[in-house]
Design a protein around this motif. Structure first.
Motif, PDB file in Angstrom:
ATOM      1  N   ALA A  84      39.956 -63.370  55.215  1.00  0.00           N
ATOM      2  CA  ALA A  84      40.348 -64.436  54.285  1.00  0.00           C
ATOM      3  C   ALA A  84      39.534 -64.396  52.994  1.00  0.00           C
ATOM      4  O   ALA A  84      38.381 -63.966  52.980  1.00  0.00           O
ATOM      5  N   GLN A  85      40.159 -64.887  51.934  1.00  0.00           N
ATOM      6  CA  GLN A  85      39.527 -65.010  50.622  1.00  0.00           C
ATOM      7  C   GLN A  85      39.884 -66.375  50.058  1.00  0.00           C
ATOM      8  O   GLN A  85      40.986 -66.873  50.291  1.00  0.00           O
ATOM      9  N   ALA A  86      38.973 -66.971  49.282  1.00  0.00           N
ATOM     10  CA  ALA A  86      39.216 -68.286  48.685  1.00  0.00           C
ATOM     11  C   ALA A  86      39.015 -68.204  47.172  1.00  0.00           C
ATOM     12  O   ALA A  86      38.021 -67.634  46.700  1.00  0.00           O
ATOM     13  N   TYR A  87      39.949 -68.795  46.441  1.00  0.00           N
ATOM     14  CA  TYR A  87      39.909 -68.765  44.985  1.00  0.00           C
ATOM     15  C   TYR A  87      40.319 -70.113  44.403  1.00  0.00           C
ATOM     16  O   TYR A  87      41.126 -70.834  44.997  1.00  0.00           O
ATOM     17  N   ALA A 117      38.684 -74.720  51.473  1.00  0.00           N
ATOM     18  CA  ALA A 117      39.104 -73.335  51.211  1.00  0.00           C
ATOM     19  C   ALA A 117      37.969 -72.365  51.533  1.00  0.00           C
ATOM     20  O   ALA A 117      38.195 -71.317  52.147  1.00  0.00           O
ATOM     21  N   ARG A 118      36.759 -72.708  51.119  1.00  0.00           N
ATOM     22  CA  ARG A 118      35.599 -71.858  51.436  1.00  0.00           C
ATOM     23  C   ARG A 118      35.394 -71.750  52.952  1.00  0.00           C
ATOM     24  O   ARG A 118      35.125 -70.665  53.475  1.00  0.00           O
ATOM     25  N   LEU A 139      44.903 -65.924  52.027  1.00  0.00           N
ATOM     26  CA  LEU A 139      44.497 -66.272  50.673  1.00  0.00           C
ATOM     27  C   LEU A 139      44.517 -67.793  50.563  1.00  0.00           C
ATOM     28  O   LEU A 139      45.581 -68.409  50.598  1.00  0.00           O
ATOM     29  N   ALA A 140      43.341 -68.404  50.460  1.00  0.00           N
ATOM     30  CA  ALA A 140      43.225 -69.858  50.314  1.00  0.00           C
ATOM     31  C   ALA A 140      43.034 -70.170  48.836  1.00  0.00           C
ATOM     32  O   ALA A 140      42.088 -69.678  48.214  1.00  0.00           O
ATOM     33  N   ALA A 174      37.877 -69.420  54.460  1.00  0.00           N
ATOM     34  CA  ALA A 174      37.574 -68.026  54.144  1.00  0.00           C
ATOM     35  C   ALA A 174      36.397 -67.508  54.971  1.00  0.00           C
ATOM     36  O   ALA A 174      36.380 -66.343  55.374  1.00  0.00           O
ATOM     37  N   LYS A 175      35.437 -68.361  55.236  1.00  0.00           N
ATOM     38  CA  LYS A 175      34.289 -67.948  56.047  1.00  0.00           C
ATOM     39  C   LYS A 175      34.657 -67.796  57.519  1.00  0.00           C
ATOM     40  O   LYS A 175      34.088 -66.971  58.222  1.00  0.00           O
TER      41      LYS A 175
END
Length: 94
Positions: free
Chosen positions: A46-49, A36-37, A21-22, A40-41
Motif C-alpha cells: 500500500a501507498q498513501a498520498y 490513509a497512513r 492506493l490510499a 499504508a503501513k
C-alpha cells in the motif's frame, strides 16, 4: 466525521497482497491523513498520498477531488494501473 474518529483498522490487513492506493484531498481533516497512513503501513503493497489541487478551491472540491478535477483522477487511475509514475498532484503521506 464520527466514523473517522472511531475508525480502527480491521484485522488481517497484513495479508493483503494486492497493491493499494490510499488517497486524501489536501484539505481533509488530519484524521483522514492518519487513516490513509495507517492503511499504508498495515498493508505490504500500500501507498498513501495527498491530492494537491489549487489551494484556492473550496474544501469540498478537495474532498470530492475526483469530481472537481476529473482530469487528475483519470491520470491517477491510468498511472496506477499502468505502473507508471504517479502524477505530480500526488504528494506522499509519510
Amino acid at each position: 466525521m464520527m466514523e473517522n474518529m472511531t475508525f480502527e483498522l480491521p484485522d488481517g490487513l497484513e495479508r493483503v497482497t494486492q497493491p493499494v492506493l490510499a488517497l486524501a484531498g489536501r484539505k481533509e481533516d488530519p484524521r483522514v491523513f492518519a487513516s490513509a497512513r495507517d492503511l499504508a503501513k498495515a498493508m505490504p503493497g500500500a501507498q498513501a498520498y495527498a491530492v494537491e489541487l489549487d489551494p484556492a478551491l473550496p474544501r469540498a472540491a478537495h474532498h470530492n477531488w475526483s469530481m472537481s478535477a476529473p482530469e487528475v483522477f483519470t491520470r491517477v487511475v491510468r498511472a496506477w494501473f499502468e505502473g507508471s509514475p504517479l502524477p505530480p498532484e500526488l504528494k506522499p503521506l509519510d
